[in-house]
Design a protein around this motif. Structure first.
Motif, PDB file in Angstrom:
ATOM      1  N   LEU A 270       0.854  -1.159  -0.049  1.00 57.63           N
ATOM      2  CA  LEU A 270       0.186   0.055   0.196  1.00 57.63           C
ATOM      3  C   LEU A 270       0.811   1.211   0.117  1.00 57.63           C
ATOM      4  CD1 LEU A 270      -3.064   1.035   0.105  1.00 57.63           C
ATOM      5  CD2 LEU A 270      -2.719   0.894   2.551  1.00 57.63           C
ATOM      6  N   LYS A 271       0.502   1.989  -1.097  1.00 56.68           N
ATOM      7  CA  LYS A 271       1.451   3.252  -1.230  1.00 56.68           C
ATOM      8  C   LYS A 271       0.679   4.419  -1.226  1.00 56.68           C
ATOM      9  CE  LYS A 271       5.112   2.227  -4.099  1.00 56.68           C
ATOM     10  NZ  LYS A 271       6.171   1.734  -3.078  1.00 56.68           N
ATOM     11  N   GLY A 272       1.245   5.589  -0.807  1.00 56.68           N
ATOM     12  CA  GLY A 272       0.531   6.847  -0.681  1.00 56.68           C
ATOM     13  C   GLY A 272       0.392   7.528  -2.395  1.00 56.68           C
ATOM     14  N   GLY A 273      -0.603   7.955  -2.858  1.00 59.55           N
ATOM     15  CA  GLY A 273      -0.782   8.559  -3.925  1.00 59.55           C
ATOM     16  C   GLY A 273      -0.885   7.246  -5.057  1.00 59.55           C
ATOM     17  N   ASP A 274      -0.181   7.389  -6.063  1.00 62.55           N
ATOM     18  CA  ASP A 274      -0.008   6.534  -7.071  1.00 62.55           C
ATOM     19  C   ASP A 274       1.340   5.526  -7.035  1.00 62.55           C
ATOM     20  OD1 ASP A 274      -1.494   5.354  -9.898  1.00 62.55           O
ATOM     21  OD2 ASP A 274       0.759   5.497 -10.022  1.00 62.55           O
ATOM     22  N   PRO A 275       1.252   4.205  -7.136  1.00 58.98           N
ATOM     23  CA  PRO A 275       2.525   3.537  -7.114  1.00 58.98           C
ATOM     24  C   PRO A 275       3.344   3.981  -8.047  1.00 58.98           C
ATOM     25  CG  PRO A 275       0.562   1.974  -7.021  1.00 58.98           C
ATOM     26  CD  PRO A 275      -0.063   3.454  -7.446  1.00 58.98           C
ATOM     27  N   TYR A 276       3.205   4.501  -9.133  1.00 62.22           N
ATOM     28  CA  TYR A 276       4.152   4.833 -10.490  1.00 62.22           C
ATOM     29  C   TYR A 276       4.522   6.129 -10.481  1.00 62.22           C
ATOM     30  CZ  TYR A 276       3.785   0.063 -12.333  1.00 62.22           C
ATOM     31  OH  TYR A 276       3.733  -1.146 -12.710  1.00 62.22           O
ATOM     32  N   VAL A 277       3.960   7.134  -9.452  1.00 61.02           N
ATOM     33  CA  VAL A 277       4.487   8.460  -9.397  1.00 61.02           C
ATOM     34  C   VAL A 277       5.194   8.775  -8.145  1.00 61.02           C
ATOM     35  CG1 VAL A 277       3.605  10.937  -9.150  1.00 61.02           C
ATOM     36  CG2 VAL A 277       2.305   9.059 -10.137  1.00 61.02           C
ATOM     37  N   PHE A 278       6.693   8.721  -8.178  1.00 63.20           N
ATOM     38  CA  PHE A 278       7.785   8.801  -7.301  1.00 63.20           C
ATOM     39  C   PHE A 278       7.511   7.689  -6.155  1.00 63.20           C
ATOM     40  CE2 PHE A 278       7.757  13.131  -9.009  1.00 63.20           C
ATOM     41  CZ  PHE A 278       8.634  12.961  -9.831  1.00 63.20           C
ATOM     42  N   GLY A 279       7.049   6.742  -6.533  1.00 64.10           N
ATOM     43  CA  GLY A 279       6.591   5.529  -5.537  1.00 64.10           C
ATOM     44  C   GLY A 279       7.357   4.274  -5.507  1.00 64.10           C
ATOM     45  N   ARG A 280       8.462   4.247  -6.458  1.00 65.97           N
ATOM     46  CA  ARG A 280       9.204   2.840  -6.604  1.00 65.97           C
ATOM     47  C   ARG A 280       8.500   1.933  -7.144  1.00 65.97           C
ATOM     48  NH1 ARG A 280      14.469   3.596  -2.691  1.00 65.97           N
ATOM     49  NH2 ARG A 280      15.447   2.191  -4.339  1.00 65.97           N
ATOM     50  N   GLY A 281       7.466   2.091  -7.603  1.00 61.09           N
ATOM     51  CA  GLY A 281       6.285   0.849  -8.026  1.00 61.09           C
ATOM     52  C   GLY A 281       7.198   0.130  -8.954  1.00 61.09           C
ATOM     53  N   GLY A 282       7.772   0.495  -9.814  1.00 60.35           N
ATOM     54  CA  GLY A 282       8.339  -0.234 -10.972  1.00 60.35           C
ATOM     55  C   GLY A 282       9.513  -0.984 -10.518  1.00 60.35           C
ATOM     56  N   GLU A 283      10.335  -0.837  -9.451  1.00 65.21           N
ATOM     57  CA  GLU A 283      11.232  -1.486  -8.713  1.00 65.21           C
ATOM     58  C   GLU A 283      10.412  -2.788  -8.113  1.00 65.21           C
ATOM     59  OE1 GLU A 283      14.222   0.612  -6.264  1.00 65.21           O
ATOM     60  OE2 GLU A 283      13.353   2.450  -7.545  1.00 65.21           O
ATOM     61  N   GLU A 284       9.321  -2.774  -7.375  1.00 60.89           N
ATOM     62  CA  GLU A 284       8.762  -3.499  -6.642  1.00 60.89           C
ATOM     63  C   GLU A 284       8.113  -4.519  -7.670  1.00 60.89           C
ATOM     64  OE1 GLU A 284       6.427  -1.406  -3.990  1.00 60.89           O
ATOM     65  OE2 GLU A 284       8.231  -0.608  -2.683  1.00 60.89           O
ATOM     66  N   VAL A 285       7.442  -3.866  -8.711  1.00 57.56           N
ATOM     67  CA  VAL A 285       6.970  -4.958  -9.537  1.00 57.56           C
ATOM     68  C   VAL A 285       8.107  -5.635 -10.172  1.00 57.56           C
ATOM     69  CG1 VAL A 285       6.012  -4.971 -11.903  1.00 57.56           C
ATOM     70  CG2 VAL A 285       4.698  -3.511 -10.343  1.00 57.56           C
ATOM     71  N   ALA A 286       9.205  -5.289 -10.311  1.00 60.77           N
ATOM     72  CA  ALA A 286      10.397  -6.139 -11.075  1.00 60.77           C
ATOM     73  C   ALA A 286      10.531  -7.012 -10.166  1.00 60.77           C
ATOM     74  CB  ALA A 286      11.438  -5.335 -11.554  1.00 60.77           C
ATOM     75  N   ALA A 287      10.748  -6.731  -8.781  1.00 63.12           N
ATOM     76  CA  ALA A 287      11.074  -7.776  -7.872  1.00 63.12           C
ATOM     77  C   ALA A 287      10.026  -8.895  -7.800  1.00 63.12           C
ATOM     78  CB  ALA A 287      11.144  -7.185  -6.387  1.00 63.12           C
ATOM     79  N   ALA A 288       8.964  -8.594  -7.824  1.00 58.60           N
ATOM     80  CA  ALA A 288       7.737  -9.648  -7.735  1.00 58.60           C
ATOM     81  C   ALA A 288       7.853 -10.723  -9.052  1.00 58.60           C
ATOM     82  CB  ALA A 288       6.455  -9.083  -7.843  1.00 58.60           C
ATOM     83  N   VAL A 289       8.204  -9.991 -10.240  1.00 56.58           N
ATOM     84  CA  VAL A 289       8.142 -10.450 -11.383  1.00 56.58           C
ATOM     85  C   VAL A 289       9.656 -11.632 -11.395  1.00 56.58           C
ATOM     86  CG1 VAL A 289       8.686 -10.180 -13.999  1.00 56.58           C
ATOM     87  CG2 VAL A 289       6.922  -9.037 -12.842  1.00 56.58           C
ATOM     88  N   ALA A 290      10.684 -10.725 -10.976  1.00 56.40           N
ATOM     89  CA  ALA A 290      11.796 -11.770 -10.723  1.00 56.40           C
ATOM     90  C   ALA A 290      11.657 -13.033  -9.968  1.00 56.40           C
ATOM     91  CB  ALA A 290      12.828 -11.052 -10.131  1.00 56.40           C
ATOM     92  N   ALA A 291      10.815 -12.953  -9.177  1.00 61.40           N
ATOM     93  CA  ALA A 291      10.416 -14.258  -8.268  1.00 61.40           C
ATOM     94  C   ALA A 291       9.426 -15.099  -8.771  1.00 61.40           C
ATOM     95  CB  ALA A 291      10.253 -13.634  -6.822  1.00 61.40           C
ATOM     96  N   GLY A 292       8.881 -14.974 -10.006  1.00 63.90           N
ATOM     97  CA  GLY A 292       8.060 -15.669 -10.555  1.00 63.90           C
ATOM     98  C   GLY A 292       6.541 -15.334 -10.043  1.00 63.90           C
ATOM     99  N   LEU A 293       6.342 -14.116  -9.343  1.00 63.36           N
ATOM    100  CA  LEU A 293       4.893 -13.950  -8.653  1.00 63.36           C
ATOM    101  C   LEU A 293       4.155 -13.344  -9.594  1.00 63.36           C
ATOM    102  CD1 LEU A 293       6.366 -13.073  -5.220  1.00 63.36           C
ATOM    103  CD2 LEU A 293       5.147 -15.178  -5.608  1.00 63.36           C
ATOM    104  N   PRO A 294       2.833 -13.694  -9.629  1.00 61.11           N
ATOM    105  CA  PRO A 294       1.913 -12.782 -10.216  1.00 61.11           C
ATOM    106  C   PRO A 294       1.850 -11.612  -9.587  1.00 61.11           C
ATOM    107  CG  PRO A 294       0.530 -14.415  -8.881  1.00 61.11           C
ATOM    108  CD  PRO A 294       2.251 -14.935  -9.038  1.00 61.11           C
TER     109      PRO A 294
END
Length: 354
Positions: free
Chosen positions: A184-208
Motif C-alpha cells: 500500500l503506497k501513498g498517491g499512485d504507485p508509479y508516481v515517485f513511489g518506486r512501484g516499478g522496482e517492486e513490480v520487477a522484484a515480484a516478476v523476478a521471483a515468478g509471482l503474479p
C-alpha cells in the motif's frame, strides 16, 4: 471497533452485495484453505471464528455460531458435521486451488479512506499481509484488511527505517509462502513511489503481480486548495518534479522554458534551492507559488506567495512535509490566492472540499 470502523465495514460489505454485520460465522477447514473464505465473511461484517482441525469445535463455539462454512475436506469431518447438525445452516465450499501467492501494488491516494478506489478496497479486503507507507493514511487498516498482518515500512526524509531492498524481500518472501501481499503506497504507485522496482522484484521471483492505480497527490492536493494545475488560457501543461534533490541549472532552465505549472513532490527540505534555481534560470520573481501542507487532513493549510517570497512565508509558518509545492500562474486562479492578504499568505483548511 468504533463507529467509523462499522461504517467502513458497511462500505466494504457493499462490494460483495451482502451485509452480515454481527452474524457469528464459523469457518472450518485445513489451515491453508480457510484464510480467503474467512476474509470474505469478515469483509461482509460477520464475526468469524476459524477452526482448522476436526477436534477444534468447543461447546461454547458450537452454541454461538449461526452459520457454518465447511471448506474442502472439512465436509468429511463427521464429528464437526454431527455437532452442528440442526443448530445452524451449514454451507459447503470446495477447496480453492492453492497458489504460490501474489502481490498487488495499491495506490492509497492522497489521504483518507474516501479517496481509495473501489479496486483498492477490494485488494485490501483480500490481503493476508499489508506493507504500508507513512503517506498511505487511510484510517483503520484493520477494518479495510480484516485479519491481515500489517507491517509499517514507511520512510521519512533522511530516515529509511526499512530499506527498499528489505521491503522487497519481505514482500516476495510472504508471497512465495502462499500469501496475498498488498503493498500500500501513498498517491499512485508509479508516481515517485518506486512501484516499478517492486513490480520487477515480484516478476523476478515468478509471482503474479497487479497494480491498482491511486489518485496522485500531484493533482489532488493542489485541487483541494482550489488550485487547478491546468486552466484555459493560463496553463495547458503541468510538470511533476521530484524535489528530493536541488535542480541543476540546465534542468531549471528547461522547466522555465517549458512554462505552464510546476508541481514539486517531496521538496520541502529543498524549497529554497528549488525556487532560487528557477529564478536564476529566468522565472520572474513575482510568479505565484504555493505550498499545500497535509492535504485532505483536518490540518490542511496553504501558504501562498511568489517564487521570491514563498520560502520565507513557509519558514515563518513552520510548514513541513508532507506538502506539495505549486509554482505558476494557476495559483492566481485559486481562492487561497484571493485571500492571501488576510493571513500573511497562510490559509487553513481545504477549499471547495466537502
Amino acid at each position: 471497533m468504533g463507529g467509523r470502523g462499522r461504517e467502513l465495514r458497511r462500505e466494504i460489505a457493499v462490494l460483495i452485495e451482502t451485509d452480515l454485520t454481527g452474524l457469528p460465522v464459523l469457518v472450518v477447514g485445513p489451515a491453508e484453505l480457510v484464510g480467503a473464505v474467512a476474509r470474505r465473511y469478515r469483509r461482509a461484517g460477520a464475526v468469524v471464528d476459524v477452526i482448522t482441525a476436526p477436534d477444534g469445535l468447543t461447546p461454547e463455539l458450537r452454541d454461538r455460531v449461526r452459520l457454518a462454512v465447511l471448506v474442502g475436506t472439512a465436509s468429511t469431518w463427521s464429528g464437526v458435521r454431527e455437532a452442528l447438525a440442526g443448530r445452524c445452516p451449514v454451507v459447503r465450499e470446495p477447496a480453492a486451488e492453492v497458489t504460490r501467492g501474489r502481490v498487488a501494488l495499491v495506490g492509497a491516494g492522497p489521504g483518507g479512506v474516501d479517496l481509495l478506489t473501489v479496486a483498492a478496497v477490494r485488494a485490501l479486503s483480500d490481503a493476508d499481509v499489508v506493507l504500508t507507507d507513512r503517506l498511505a493514511e487511510v484510517g483503520d487498516l484493520g477494518a479495510l484488511a480484516p485479519g491481515a498482518e500489517i507491517i509499517d515500512v514507511g520512510k521519512r526524509a533522511g530516515h529509511h527505517a526499512v530499506p527498499q531492498s528489505e521491503i522487497e524481500r519481505i514482500m516476495v518472501q510472504r508471497a512465495l509462502s502462499g500469501l496475498t501481499v498488498v503493498r500500500l503506497k501513498g498517491g499512485d504507485p508509479y508516481v515517485f513511489g518506486r512501484g516499478g522496482e517492486e513490480v520487477a522484484a515480484a516478476v523476478a521471483a515468478g509471482l503474479p503481480v497487479t497494480v491498482v492505480p491511486g489518485i496522485s497527490s500531484a493533482v489532488a492536493v493542489p485541487g483541494s486548495a482550489g488550485i487547478p494545475v491546468t486552466h484555459r488560457e493560463v496553463s495547458h501543461v503541468f510538470t511533476v518534479v521530484s524535489g528530493h534533490v536541488p535542480l541543476d541549472p540546465r534542468r531549471a532552465e528547461a522547466l522555465v522554458h517549458l512554462g505552464g505549472t510546476l508541481v514539486f513532490l517531496m521538496g520541502m527540505h529543498n524549497l529554497v534551492p528549488l525556487t532560487t534555481a528557477l529564478v536564476r534560470a529566468g522565472l520572474p520573481e513575482e510568479t505565484p507559488a504555493a505550498v499545500v501542507e497535509r492535504g485532505f487532513t483536518p490540518d490542511q493549510r496553504s501558504i501562498v506567495g511568489t517564487a521570491a517570497t514563498l520560502p520565507d512565508l513557509v519558514a515563518s509558518a513552520g510548514a513541513a512535509s508532507p506538502s506539495v509545492i505549486v509554482v505558476g500562474e494557476v495559483v492566481r486562479q485559486s481562492e487561497v490566492w484571493e485571500r492571501r492578504s488576510d493571513s500573511h499568505g497562510v490559509r487553513s483548511g481545504p477549499v471547495g472540499v466537502a
